[in-house]
Design a protein around this motif. Structure first.
Motif, short mmCIF file in Angstrom:
data_model
loop_
_atom_site.label_atom_id
_atom_site.label_comp_id
_atom_site.label_asym_id
_atom_site.label_seq_id
_atom_site.Cartn_x
_atom_site.Cartn_y
_atom_site.Cartn_z
N TYR A 75 -0.42 -0.37 -10.59
CA TYR A 75 0.38 0.16 -9.50
C TYR A 75 -0.50 0.50 -8.29
O TYR A 75 -1.60 0.99 -8.43
N SER A 76 0.01 0.23 -7.09
CA SER A 76 -0.74 0.57 -5.88
C SER A 76 0.11 1.42 -4.95
O SER A 76 -0.05 2.64 -4.88
N VAL A 77 1.05 0.80 -4.23
CA VAL A 77 1.87 1.52 -3.26
C VAL A 77 3.32 1.07 -3.38
O VAL A 77 3.61 -0.05 -3.79
N LEU A 233 -10.05 5.81 -9.82
CA LEU A 233 -11.41 5.30 -10.04
C LEU A 233 -12.33 5.62 -8.87
O LEU A 233 -13.52 5.88 -9.07
N THR A 234 -11.81 5.59 -7.66
CA THR A 234 -12.64 5.83 -6.47
C THR A 234 -12.60 7.29 -6.02
O THR A 234 -13.42 7.70 -5.20
N GLY A 235 -11.63 8.06 -6.52
CA GLY A 235 -11.50 9.43 -6.08
C GLY A 235 -11.03 9.55 -4.64
O GLY A 235 -11.26 10.58 -3.99
N HIS A 236 -10.36 8.51 -4.13
CA HIS A 236 -9.91 8.48 -2.75
C HIS A 236 -8.40 8.25 -2.76
O HIS A 236 -7.93 7.16 -3.05
N LYS A 237 -7.64 9.28 -2.42
CA LYS A 237 -6.18 9.18 -2.52
C LYS A 237 -5.59 8.22 -1.49
O LYS A 237 -4.47 7.73 -1.67
N ASN A 238 -6.32 7.95 -0.41
CA ASN A 238 -5.83 7.03 0.63
C ASN A 238 -6.56 5.69 0.60
O ASN A 238 -6.69 5.03 1.62
N VAL A 239 -7.02 5.30 -0.58
CA VAL A 239 -7.80 4.08 -0.66
C VAL A 239 -6.98 2.86 -0.25
O VAL A 239 -7.51 1.93 0.38
N PHE A 240 -5.69 2.84 -0.56
CA PHE A 240 -4.87 1.68 -0.21
C PHE A 240 -4.55 1.66 1.28
O PHE A 240 -4.36 0.59 1.87
N LYS A 241 -4.49 2.82 1.89
CA LYS A 241 -4.33 2.83 3.34
C LYS A 241 -5.59 2.29 4.03
O LYS A 241 -5.51 1.56 5.03
#
Length: 554
Positions: A75-77, A233-241
């Protein structure tokens, strides 16, 4: 760039899966970016801002049932992001999967191949594959560390899919370094999370425990999830943005670096010279302005800041507008006889020095005179406080009262034009007028004094006679005269090419053979000096081709 860029990953439960994709939509274009003929509807677009802005769009696509069978790692967005580029009239849409079924099929095919059979040595790096049916793919495969995964890492890939094979291959030097930068950023963030998790619960020691078996592996490795999302995995909640904007930049920048030009015939020497002057940076962009300043020339630095620029920059400045109108006005202000003498010097390659206090006036005169020559023959320094040798420039703008060296006065082939204020008139204020175009009466507001140690032949070159005839004809508009100049210059550049191939690539030639060639190309005695000078303006591409073919024949 008419392509789709996607992030894919290999799920332990579901296999290769599309995680995130970005595609451009243009007005009056179908949704299917890869096969426009098969689409019947287009995606709704909105243009909001001249800059790129992101927002969510509340349109949920109808997805095949297999897409809905997703774990957290797949799942992504939902629903996604939309960015609008008003200047280019393009909307960029990022979603979990492509909207169109056929597009989804092609991206799915690229995803499966990129994470299974189509991998480069070492299983991390770029690779190219594809065909006409499913499109061509540039895939960059890499690993992201995960303390809860089998092998302590998960496999990901970024795929760029488009139907134009040549375009995609030509974009390889630009795309691969930026995809590498993107994956390194993801890996760095994931490594930080992985290090923190390993410090709390080392997985290597835990997995060597003999009590672990296939039935309780998931629970024993630190969690009960078969896969974790990229956000975790990256610890970045806005990684997909971040991926959304990164993919947009890649698509937009890659599309801007290549342009198509409709040619009605073979490219002219001037257009080839323009292409040769373009310098491509490591990032794949074209460098428009380039200036090297020597450390041992502090005075020259100051003069360059005031407007002294090299030939590359000057060429860009000169090519922005036609200067036929200025050339006509300057001819009227100078007088027929003086203009004829000055133009003769220009065409045969003697250095033209324009000396004046008004920088804008000097630049305008040089810009107008450059219309007489092919671009390859023009080497200009528009304004300087010191004299520059003729080997550096054949067009030189000087501040008023700058003395010429003694050796120049006695040995150099030049003509000096002094721009003086008219009696009872004040020169135009350079701060109030544009440096690129002047008012109609600006040239007539000055007096001009010509001096030269060179004795010119009585008969002018044929080119000058034709150009003066076009300038005198008031019935011809500036656009028509400009096209006349282009035709005249290209006609004589073709004669120069014949002469170059005859003299440089054809071995030793007798004087009689050369005279016969001049008759064949309809060149007279007064044209010889012009042909010799214009030979220096040939493109490097043509010179290299002729000399290389000559060597292969011998």
């Amino acid at each position: 760039m008419n392509a789709i860029i996607s992030m894919c990953h290999f799920c332990e439960l579901h296999g290769p899966r599309i995680l995130f994709c970005t595609q451009p939509f243009r007005p009056q274009e179908p949704r299917n970016e890869l096969d426009a003929e098969d689409s019947e509807s287009s995606y709704p677009r909105r243009v909001k801002s001249p800059s790129l802005s992101a927002d969510s769009h509340n349109v949920t696509p109808s997805l095949p049932s297999m897409k809905n069978d997703m774990c957290e790692g797949c799942y992504s967005v939902q629903p996604g992001y939309v960015s609008h580029d008003e200047e280019a009239h393009v909307s960029y849409v990022s979603t979990q999967h492509p909207y169109h079924p056929q597009v989804f099929s092609r991206i799915r095919q690229a995803c499966i191949r990129s994470l299974s059979c189509e991998v480069c040595p070492g299983r991390e790096g770029p690779i190219f594959f594809g065909d006409e049916q499913y499109g061509y793919v540039l895939s960059y495969t890499f690993y992201v560390e995960d303390s809860q995964a089998r092998g302590l890492q998960r496999s990901y890939s970024i795929v760029i899919v488009m139907m134009d094979k040549i375009y995609l291959l030509n974009s390889w030097p630009f795309l691969v370094p930026h995809l590498k930068t993107l994956k390194e950023n993801l890996q760095a963030r994931a490594h930080k999370v992985y290090t923190e998790e390993q410090a709390k619960c080392p997985q290597t020691t835990l997995r060597l425990n003999p009590s672990i078996n296939p039935a309780n592996f998931i629970q024993q490795r630190g969690g009960n999830k078969p896969a974790r999302s990229l956000v975790e995995l990256t610890g970045h909640k806005n990684v997909f943005k971040v991926l959304h904007f990164s993919f947009i930049w890649i698509l937009k920048a890659c599309g801007n670096r290549m342009t198509e030009t409709l040619l009605e015939g073979p490219p002219t020497e001037d257009s080839i010279i323009d292409m040769e002057k373009q310098e491509e940076t490591e990032e794949g962009f074209i460098k428009l302005y380039s200036r090297k300043i020597s450390e041992n020339q502090p005075e020259q630095v100051a003069s360059e800041d005031e407007g002294c620029i090299d030939s590359d920059v000057e060429q860009e400045y000169m090519s922005k507008a036609p200067f036929i109108k200025d050339l006509r006005l300057f001819r009227k202000a100078l007088g027929n006889s003086k203009f004829h003498t000055l133009a003769h010097h220009v065409l045969i390659g003697n250095q033209v020095i324009i000396s004046g206090a008004e920088k804008s006036q000097v630049k305008a005169i040089l810009a107008a005179l450059k219309m007489l020559l092919p671009k390859g023959c023009c080497r200009a320094i528009t304004y300087s406080n010191t004299y520059e040798e003729s080997w550096r420039c054949n067009f030189l703008g000087l501040a008023l009262n700058v003395p010429l060296p003694n050796h120049t006065m006695s040995t150099e082939m030049f003509i000096l034009v002094e721009v003086l204020k008219g009696e009872g008139e004040e020169a135009p204020d350079s701060s109030l007028e544009s440096e690129k175009s002047l008012t109609d009466n600006c040239f007539s507001s000055f007096n001009y004094r010509l001096s030269s140690p060179v004795q010119l032949p009585e008969k002018a070159p044929t080119v000058l006679q034709k150009m003066e005839m076009a300038l005198r004809n008031e019935n011809l508009s500036e656009e028509v005269v400009e096209q006349c100049f282009i035709c005249i210059k290209e006609e004589w550049m073709n004669k120069v090419k014949v002469l170059f191939k005859f003299t440089k690539a054809g071995g030793s030639r007798s004087k009689e053979d050369t005279e016969k060639l001049f008759k064949v190309v309809s060149a007279q005695e007064e044209d010889k000096q012009l042909l010799k000078f214009w030979m220096t303006g040939l493109s490097v591409q043509y010179r290299t081709h002729i000399l290389a073919s000559s060597k292969s024949q011998h």
